[in-house]
Design an enzyme around this catalytic site. Structure first.
Site, PDB file in Angstrom:
ATOM      1  N   LYS A 253      -9.157   2.736   4.528  1.00 44.80           N
ATOM      2  CA  LYS A 253      -9.708   0.926   4.379  1.00 44.80           C
ATOM      3  C   LYS A 253     -10.574   0.496   5.173  1.00 44.80           C
ATOM      4  CE  LYS A 253      -5.922   1.134   0.977  1.00 44.80           C
ATOM      5  NZ  LYS A 253      -4.253  -0.087   0.693  1.00 44.80           N
ATOM      6  N   ARG A 254     -10.680   0.884   6.289  1.00 48.55           N
ATOM      7  CA  ARG A 254     -10.997   0.143   7.903  1.00 48.55           C
ATOM      8  C   ARG A 254     -12.686   0.078   7.804  1.00 48.55           C
ATOM      9  NH1 ARG A 254      -7.085   2.058  10.709  1.00 48.55           N
ATOM     10  NH2 ARG A 254      -4.533   1.393   9.614  1.00 48.55           N
TER      11      ARG A 254
END
Ligand code: GLU
Length: 317
Positions: A253-254
């Site tokens: 997600k980063r």
């Protein structure tokens, strides 16, 4: 009742391409059946909730060309559609389970249970709960008095195999008692567990079909048992393959190249992305740009196979 499907994202950060592919498949399956789609926000795990994430996820899915018939932003007759506004439902479900002798107070600490972690049959989620507090306390007050702390509550699962027929994976027999044991439905800190909430809501919202990622298949046996213990009929499940990144690593997600928000900010074309996502799981033969609506007519869930071709990913640097 006709087909009712759902998206149930947890607002814990940006959606990555794997989430997007699962959402696309859930949308396509619902639309191909002429069904309704519900958007439900699973925000019970409050420490992990990220402010603004719900709105961001909705914008990103709409950018991709997906929509829904009911949800926190559009309303609908089966709401509220945010789990944190449904706590009274989970409390009532726990009461029902208790009334039926299917829930008990448990004062085992994490440390007590970790001691079992080296046991030979410890599964992927750690060792199965050994049933320590089954029949130990008469009720919550008794547990509190004896142990001197707030108990958690567990669902007493059935012994033996529970079997469901998955629309993608076929027959799935699971031994819940052996693999995980009695399921926490309310934590000692008062948070209702995902396992309870998802079952209560799927039943209460009349969900007939759940299309979700394959990492949840191991939860399905206990969810089927919970639905039945609450007097409901479990939905049909279709667990779709996880999308992995290069080298089989999990998507992050980063990492902006893995998220809808990041790709959108970088100027990606949503039609190219949808075409690639559909192709990557076998839904379409070619990765030609397409809107989700373009894919409805030919859609068949059974075409989904585990063959993501990350190397062909059009937006990779
Ligand atoms: N809220 C869960 C997630 O975001 C999905 C739960 C489900 O589909 O049953 O992973």
């Amino acid at each position: 009742m006709g087909y009712r499907g759902r998206f149930a994202p947890s607002p814990t950060g940006p959606l990555h391409l794997g989430n997007a592919r699962t959402a696309l498949l859930a949308w396509l399956d619902a639309r191909a059946h002429g069904g309704a789609l519900v958007y439900r926000v699973e925000d019970l795990d409050t420490p992990r909730v990220v402010a603004g994430s719900m709105a961001q996820q909705q914008q990103d899915l709409r950018w991709l060309g997906l929509d829904w018939d009911e949800g926190p932003d559009v309303g609908g007759p089966w709401g509220p559609y945010v789990q944190s506004a449904r706590l009274d439902r989970y409390a009532a479900a726990l009461e029902t389970l208790r009334g039926r002798g299917r829930a008990f107070a448990c004062t085992c600490t994490r440390k007590d249970l970790q001691k079992l972690a080296s046991a030979p049959h410890a599964g992927e989620e750690g060792p199965a709960y050994p049933g320590t507090c089954r029949g130990r306390y008469t009720d919550g007050a008794d547990a509190r008095a004896q142990a001197g702390r707030e108990p958690s509550w567990r669902f007493r699962v059935d012994a033996g195999l529970v079997e469901f027929t998955d629309r993608v994976l076929g027959r799935c027999p699971q031994d819940v008692l052996r693999d995980t044991g009695d399921v926490v439905v309310r934590r000692a800190d008062g948070l209702y567990a995902y396992q309870l909430a998802v079952v209560v809501d799927d039943l209460a919202m009349g969900i007939t079909d759940v299309i979700r990622a394959a990492d949840l298949v191991s939860s399905t046996g206990r969810q089927v048992q919970l639905a039945r213990a609450l007097g409901g009929k479990p939905p049909q499940y279709g667990h779709v393959p996880l999308l992995n990144g290069p080298d089989g690593a999990r998507l992050q997600k980063r990492e902006p190249r893995h998220t809808l928000a990041g790709l959108r900010a970088a100027g990606a074309d949503p039609r190219a992305l949808v075409g690639w996502l559909a192709h990557s799981c076998g839904v379409s033969v070619r990765a030609a740009p397409a809107s989700p609506a373009d894919l409805v007519e030919d859609f068949e869930l059974r075409r989904v196979r585990d063959a993501p071709d990350w190397r062909a990913f059009p937006f990779r640097e």
